[in-house]
Design an enzyme around this catalytic site. Sequence first.
Site, PDB file in Angstrom:
ATOM      1  N   HIS A 355       0.799  -1.234   0.000  1.00 54.30           N
ATOM      2  CA  HIS A 355       0.000   0.000   0.000  1.00 54.30           C
ATOM      3  C   HIS A 355       0.825   1.274   0.000  1.00 54.30           C
ATOM      4  CE1 HIS A 355      -4.012  -1.767   0.850  1.00 54.30           C
ATOM      5  NE2 HIS A 355      -3.305  -2.702   1.461  1.00 54.30           N
ATOM      6  N   THR A 652      -8.501   6.752  -1.963  1.00 55.45           N
ATOM      7  CA  THR A 652      -9.852   6.210  -2.130  1.00 55.45           C
ATOM      8  C   THR A 652     -10.878   7.317  -1.881  1.00 55.45           C
ATOM      9  OG1 THR A 652      -9.560   5.361   0.114  1.00 55.45           O
ATOM     10  CG2 THR A 652      -9.470   3.768  -1.684  1.00 55.45           C
ATOM     11  N   LYS A 656     -14.680   8.487  -3.639  1.00 55.41           N
ATOM     12  CA  LYS A 656     -15.930   8.832  -2.926  1.00 55.41           C
ATOM     13  C   LYS A 656     -16.439  10.198  -3.368  1.00 55.41           C
ATOM     14  CE  LYS A 656     -13.844   6.521   0.964  1.00 55.41           C
ATOM     15  NZ  LYS A 656     -12.994   6.756   2.128  1.00 55.41           N
TER      16      LYS A 656
END
Length: 813
Positions: A355, A652, A656
């Site tokens: 990540h 992320t 959204k």
Amino acid sequence: MKLTIAEFKQDYIAQIKSSTARQINETTALERYTALGEMVKEYIGNLWANTNSTYRTEQVKQIYYFSMEFLTGKFMENNLNYLGIYEIVKDGLRSLDIDIDDILEVEVDQGLGNGGLGRLAAGFLDAMSSISIPGHGCGIRYKNGLFEQRIIDGYQVEFPDRWLVNNNVWEYKRNNKAVIVKYNGHVETHMDGERLKFELVNYDAVRAVPYDTPILGFENNTVNTLRLWSAEEIDDIFDFENFSKGNYLSAFEKKHSVEIITQILYPNDAYDEGKLLRLKQEYFFVSAGIQSIFNTYKKMNVGINRFAEFVAIHINDTHPALAIPELMRILLDEEEMTWEEAWKITTQCISYTNHTIMAEALEKWPLYMLRDLLPRITMIIEEIERRFTEDLINVYHITDPNHLSAMHIIYDGMVRMAHLSIIGSHSINGVAKLHTEILKNKELKVFYDIYPERFNNKTNGIMHRHWLLNANPGLTKLIGDTIGDGFKKNPRVLRDLLKYRDDKSFLDDLFEIKHQNKENLAKYIKDKQGIVVDPYAIFDMQAKRIHEYKRQHLNILHVMHLYRQLKENPNLDIPPRVFVFAGKSAPSYYVAKQIIKLINTVGSVINNDKSIKDKLKVVFLPNYGVSLASHMIPAADVSEQISTASKEASGTGNMKFMMNGAVTLATLDGANVEIMNEVGESNIILFGLKVEEVYDYYQNGHYNAYEIYNNSPDLKAVIDELVNGYLPVPKDEFIPIADRLLRFNDEFFILKDFESYRLAQERIAEIYRDKYQWSKMSLANIACSGAFSADYTIERYATSIWNVQKKLLDFKL
Ligand code: 26V
């Protein structure tokens, strides 16, 4: 499920009586919430039992997602929606004179994660259940989640997050499934016939007790399990002998030293402190989790050799990497396999997601620490290392010592967890296309060269049902009325909205919904912060952890620049703007905390200056988390995704915001690149250095921040304001920030990207003046956001990494 209002009321009244022993009108919101939770849990319980027994009796392959963090937020609204009983419950409660919103409000967020990584894990659980994948989560039940952030005098101050004070209605403590985790001690060997046996002796034992939370799928009868482990003293009693001697406090010492393992979530999201307690946490849940997988597996009765046919284990970053030697330990020492057999099963079971490429976040443990705490595990790691080095030399013909050192697991007295994870797994994935390319071609190139087939991309995704159904009911209704409800299960259907691009009445509706959401947020801001903002202004938001690479300071420096322009010319014709910031800093990350102070300082100057006629406002909303995000994101016009190219693995939040109709202001970093590809270049605002340019600068060392500073009067003016006494703080307050930008040569290229960012912001102001042009862009973003649903991401993990099949469940409630 089928439920009538009358049945609901009857059940609910009975539940209130049994759980509170009071009349319904005498109960508090919390009691009403808990009673509703108990009921919902009972509905779910039937489906849960059915799911588990089906998995067992039909011997389906299951995937276990190991993660140090699960940021699940609230459950109630989601569970009601997924059972299909939200409206029934709402109406039933209303007829009892209860507003469902008052009940939903009292639930506390389960905040067992720092940011993107933990939220992703929660989203993956939701997606696995919702697309009928037999998959479970395994993690830690921290007594304290991520700290509560308050802003005092402009500074971040941390308070404990005691999320369990009112109990957690969704969890089941499973005492009968507890296991023992062993630390310290030493390894003794002896021959058992032909076999050399290893035995850990004089160890310290800790009891790991699981708490299970049901993870409901969307209208599909599937309920998977999130199993979080809590540490307890072995018999959960204190030292009685010591106690009877009158040593009251020391009698409890051992109990405390054990319980501390699951007391707190480490609040760093990109900096590895290498603390012993964290290592204990990592082994704790990994060992407990793997043991419990064996216990479950053995009930299927298929023989240990076929383990990898039925079990997949995913490690979310390197934090659970000890799963590799732990699985080896059990297969070798308990199941008595050969090294070769055990290694084959281990690598077939394990897969790993990377990540981040940020060097300071890559986990390394001092070898001596690991050996002290986990002697047998360390022996196994050393043997993995020995065999790996042998392969490098004999199979891959690598002999150059520098090349070998770049690949070792153990190097310079440290154990590199990323290397262990790559060597011990069959799949290594990045979280966005660009990130994966950087892993393959730069950061992990030496491993890609020998294991090209292991590397693959799985672009992140978000819980689209949460970000639409729960967070933005207005938009959800408009979408449903326009193209039907298919998008709930198949979010790519959102593309059908593109047909309405030129439909003015649809664009008006869209604008109106955004406006309503902005009104709601404006009210929230007024109530919580006492700041009045104009809901007709552009709502520009940056909500994420505070970090230099995410560049909140680029944003605030630009705000300072706009303010200077307005001061020079109060009649400047620019659309009014509200800049909203939210996010937590790691408590020990000094510069990030100074950035928070800077945002608040600039805010207090601008918000109190009448002369600029409300054209500019700056708001910092404290305590960013899932709930606050759900309030903010539906009201955003502009989504700030402005990290230094190459640094944000995916992001992320960007997805959204897009799904809620914000236009992205972006560098070509992480998943922004894919957002651009989905939505088209005309519907995103790009700026800044590209990855190659960033790498070039790092390599050739030609970057010179002072030069840019000296040649850009506008930029120089705002940087000077940090230190020249212009801001109402002691003169040295922001020296650390200014130093990072100038003296230490601006590692994240704030100065270099400033001008291009400023121009991008100008373009936004221009486009926003044309309501229809803006709404069209907004519509395109909503319509093209479906590709970023975690449902699709999980579909790809399931087929190309885990090799698990969907298990459709039939059950009538
Ligand atoms: C590292 C460490 C180091 C030890 C102390 C605690 C700790 C906690 C977390 C981490 C991992 C940091 C990596 C991370 O959070 N990456 C983020 O992952 C998101 C989901 O893939 C992605 O969207 C973000 O871009 C990425 O920064």
